[in-house]
Design an enzyme around this catalytic site. Structure first.
Site, mmCIF file in Angstrom:
data_model
loop_
_atom_site.group_PDB
_atom_site.id
_atom_site.type_symbol
_atom_site.label_atom_id
_atom_site.label_comp_id
_atom_site.label_asym_id
_atom_site.label_seq_id
_atom_site.Cartn_x
_atom_site.Cartn_y
_atom_site.Cartn_z
ATOM 1 N N ALA A 65 1.273 57.000 -31.037
ATOM 2 C CA ALA A 65 0.424 56.545 -29.934
ATOM 3 C C ALA A 65 1.333 55.835 -28.921
ATOM 4 C CB ALA A 65 -0.624 55.589 -30.473
ATOM 5 N N GLY A 110 0.973 57.744 -35.043
ATOM 6 C CA GLY A 110 -0.099 58.668 -34.675
ATOM 7 C C GLY A 110 0.355 60.115 -34.631
ATOM 8 N N GLU A 113 -0.027 61.228 -38.057
ATOM 9 C CA GLU A 113 -1.464 61.347 -38.350
ATOM 10 C C GLU A 113 -2.067 62.615 -37.753
ATOM 11 O OE1 GLU A 113 -1.972 57.122 -37.048
ATOM 12 O OE2 GLU A 113 -3.402 57.126 -38.697
ATOM 13 N N GLU A 133 3.593 52.119 -38.292
ATOM 14 C CA GLU A 133 2.793 51.134 -37.541
ATOM 15 C C GLU A 133 3.054 49.695 -37.968
ATOM 16 O OE1 GLU A 133 1.602 54.005 -38.749
ATOM 17 O OE2 GLU A 133 0.251 54.945 -37.300
HETATM 18 C C1 HXC Z 1 5.645 54.787 -25.929
HETATM 19 C C2 HXC Z 1 7.658 55.656 -26.544
HETATM 20 C C3 HXC Z 1 7.219 55.824 -27.858
HETATM 21 C C4 HXC Z 1 5.869 55.448 -28.164
HETATM 22 C C5 HXC Z 1 9.244 56.499 -27.749
HETATM 23 N N1 HXC Z 1 8.919 56.087 -26.524
HETATM 24 N N2 HXC Z 1 8.221 56.353 -28.580
HETATM 25 N N3 HXC Z 1 6.879 55.136 -25.589
HETATM 26 N N4 HXC Z 1 5.142 54.934 -27.155
HETATM 27 N N5 HXC Z 1 5.337 55.621 -29.368
HETATM 28 C C6 HXC Z 1 9.756 56.082 -25.326
HETATM 29 C C7 HXC Z 1 10.785 54.974 -25.377
HETATM 30 O O1 HXC Z 1 10.227 53.747 -24.969
HETATM 31 C C8 HXC Z 1 11.805 55.502 -24.404
HETATM 32 O O2 HXC Z 1 11.343 55.258 -23.095
HETATM 33 C C9 HXC Z 1 11.750 57.015 -24.615
HETATM 34 O O3 HXC Z 1 10.494 57.289 -25.243
HETATM 35 C C10 HXC Z 1 12.842 57.516 -25.538
HETATM 36 O O4 HXC Z 1 12.797 56.742 -26.724
HETATM 37 P P1 HXC Z 1 14.066 55.946 -27.298
HETATM 38 O O5 HXC Z 1 13.538 54.864 -28.153
HETATM 39 O O6 HXC Z 1 14.997 55.574 -26.205
HETATM 40 O O7 HXC Z 1 14.734 57.112 -28.177
HETATM 41 P P2 HXC Z 1 15.586 56.944 -29.511
HETATM 42 O O8 HXC Z 1 16.550 55.800 -29.401
HETATM 43 O O9 HXC Z 1 16.132 58.305 -29.782
HETATM 44 O O10 HXC Z 1 14.537 56.558 -30.635
HETATM 45 C C11 HXC Z 1 13.525 57.460 -30.985
HETATM 46 C C12 HXC Z 1 12.449 56.741 -31.850
HETATM 47 C C13 HXC Z 1 11.965 55.473 -31.123
HETATM 48 C C14 HXC Z 1 13.088 56.380 -33.216
HETATM 49 C C15 HXC Z 1 11.325 57.750 -32.093
HETATM 50 O O11 HXC Z 1 11.597 55.837 -29.800
HETATM 51 C C16 HXC Z 1 10.805 54.827 -31.770
HETATM 52 O O12 HXC Z 1 10.937 54.158 -32.792
HETATM 53 N N6 HXC Z 1 9.609 55.002 -31.169
HETATM 54 C C17 HXC Z 1 8.410 54.332 -31.629
HETATM 55 C C18 HXC Z 1 7.857 55.062 -32.804
HETATM 56 C C19 HXC Z 1 6.615 54.367 -33.317
HETATM 57 O O13 HXC Z 1 6.646 53.187 -33.687
HETATM 58 N N7 HXC Z 1 5.511 55.093 -33.366
HETATM 59 C C20 HXC Z 1 4.265 54.571 -33.868
HETATM 60 C C21 HXC Z 1 3.479 53.969 -32.711
HETATM 61 S S1 HXC Z 1 1.989 53.207 -33.280
HETATM 62 P P3 HXC Z 1 12.337 54.677 -21.961
HETATM 63 O O14 HXC Z 1 11.422 54.458 -20.800
HETATM 64 O O15 HXC Z 1 12.966 53.445 -22.541
HETATM 65 O O16 HXC Z 1 13.313 55.818 -21.774
HETATM 66 C C22 HXC Z 1 0.909 54.458 -33.482
HETATM 67 C C23 HXC Z 1 -0.484 54.038 -33.837
HETATM 68 C C24 HXC Z 1 -1.341 55.225 -34.127
HETATM 69 O O17 HXC Z 1 1.252 55.590 -33.336
HETATM 70 C C25 HXC Z 1 -2.792 54.830 -34.297
HETATM 71 C C26 HXC Z 1 -3.475 54.608 -33.017
HETATM 72 C C27 HXC Z 1 -4.983 54.328 -33.172
#
Ligand code: HXC
Length: 257
Positions: A65, A110, A113, A133
């Site tokens: 998400a 997400g 999921e 998460e």
């Molecule tokens: C918003 C995101 C994002 C996310 C990545 N980006 N994941 N933006 N939401 N979930 C963005 C980063 O901010 C960054 O933007 C660009 O994408 C590239 O990501 P980087 O982090 O620079 O890449 P990298 O170093 O290769 O790392 C990749 C990654 C990391 C390991 C996947 O991005 C990461 O940990 N992302 C978060 C993953 C996460 O926690 N997902 C779960 C979210 S909670 P900029 O602008 O800086 O270039 C969820 C809840 C679901 O999903 C339920 C909802 C009801």
């Protein structure tokens, strides 16, 4: 067919729906979720006999998400976001033909999921899975607490959700999270082959098989999904949710209460 955040093609009975925000690693905004829903409706209207769900770019299926959207959500807003994601997952689950998650890159939070709601999961060998998460001070909110244990068993699901572990494709196959791992270079061809094979079967039998398989987990899962929606949105506005997401956006480690 093109929306802003997804693309959809339908060819020889196979619909390919690609989440198309590669710069944000295909993170799911409200618009993106609504576009997926509209894309699936279009695929159903075109009588797709199999659907492939994929992510654009080299790095991600869906990295979750959208954290920049979630960071300041109130509980009612979080509830609406959870409900939208549940609706999309339910649409995948009840789609009248098999849906394949073609996971090439990150499938986190997400994104994982969304893959769990699909009928089959196939992974490129560089794919990474995780219900991460907990690192953001929240829990899975689009069905992960219910669908993950059904697939991998309770102990493994707890390890993945409590520890936020990221696992590679082979580990995902070992625990039953994916059915097949394919070398990166052979991935697209194998996904096409699997989708074509499914599309060549009796669409009526396939629909009936899917309906019956879905019914196997109906009762307890539906009740569990309702609990999950409440628990997930109840975390919004807490210190740890704000801090966890703010820390991600500021590229630092979170400091939880
Ligand atoms: C918003 C995101 C994002 C996310 C990545 N980006 N994941 N933006 N939401 N979930 C963005 C980063 O901010 C960054 O933007 C660009 O994408 C590239 O990501 P980087 O982090 O620079 O890449 P990298 O170093 O290769 O790392 C990749 C990654 C990391 C390991 C996947 O991005 C990461 O940990 N992302 C978060 C993953 C996460 O926690 N997902 C779960 C979210 S909670 P900029 O602008 O800086 O270039 C969820 C809840 C679901 O999903 C339920 C909802 C009801």
């Amino acid at each position: 067919m093109t929306w802003d955040t997804i693309t959809l093609t339908v060819e020889d009975g196979v619909a390919t729906l690609t989440v198309d925000r590669p710069d944000q690693l295909n993170a799911l905004t409200v618009d993106t979720l609504e576009a997926i829903e509209a894309g699936l409706a279009e695929a159903a209207a075109e009588d797709a006999r199999a659907v492939v769900l994929a992510g654009a770019g080299e790095k991600a299926f869906v990295a979750g998400a959208d954290i920049s959207y979630m960071v300041d959500l109130s509980t009612p807003e979080a509830q609406a976001y959870a409900e939208l994601g549940h609706r999309v997952a339910d649409t995948i689950e009840s789609f009248p033909a098999p849906v394949i998650a073609a996971v090439d890159g990150y499938a986190l939070g997400g994104g994982c999921e969304l893959a769990l709601a699909c009928d089959l999961r196939i992974a490129a060998d560089s794919a990474v899975f995780g219900q991460t998460e907990i690192d953001l001070g929240i829990i899975p909110g689009w069905g992960g607490t219910q669908r993950l244990p059904a697939l991998v068993g309770d102990e493994t699901a707890r390890r993945l959700i409590f520890l936020g572990e990221r696992i590679d494709a082979d580990a995902a196959a070992e625990c039953g999270l994916v059915g097949e791992v394919v070398a990166d270079e052979a991935f697209d061809a194998r996904v096409d082959e699997l989708a074509d094979t499914l599309a060549a079967q009796s669409a009526t039998a396939m629909r009936a098989a899917k309906e019956a398989l879905n019914a196997a987990g109906d009762g307890p899962t539906a009740a569990g999904l309702a609990v999950e929606r409440r628990a997930w949105s109840g975390l919004f506005g807490t210190h740890d949710q704000r801090e966890g997401m703010q820390a991600f956006l500021e590229k630092r480690d979170p400091s939880f209460e």
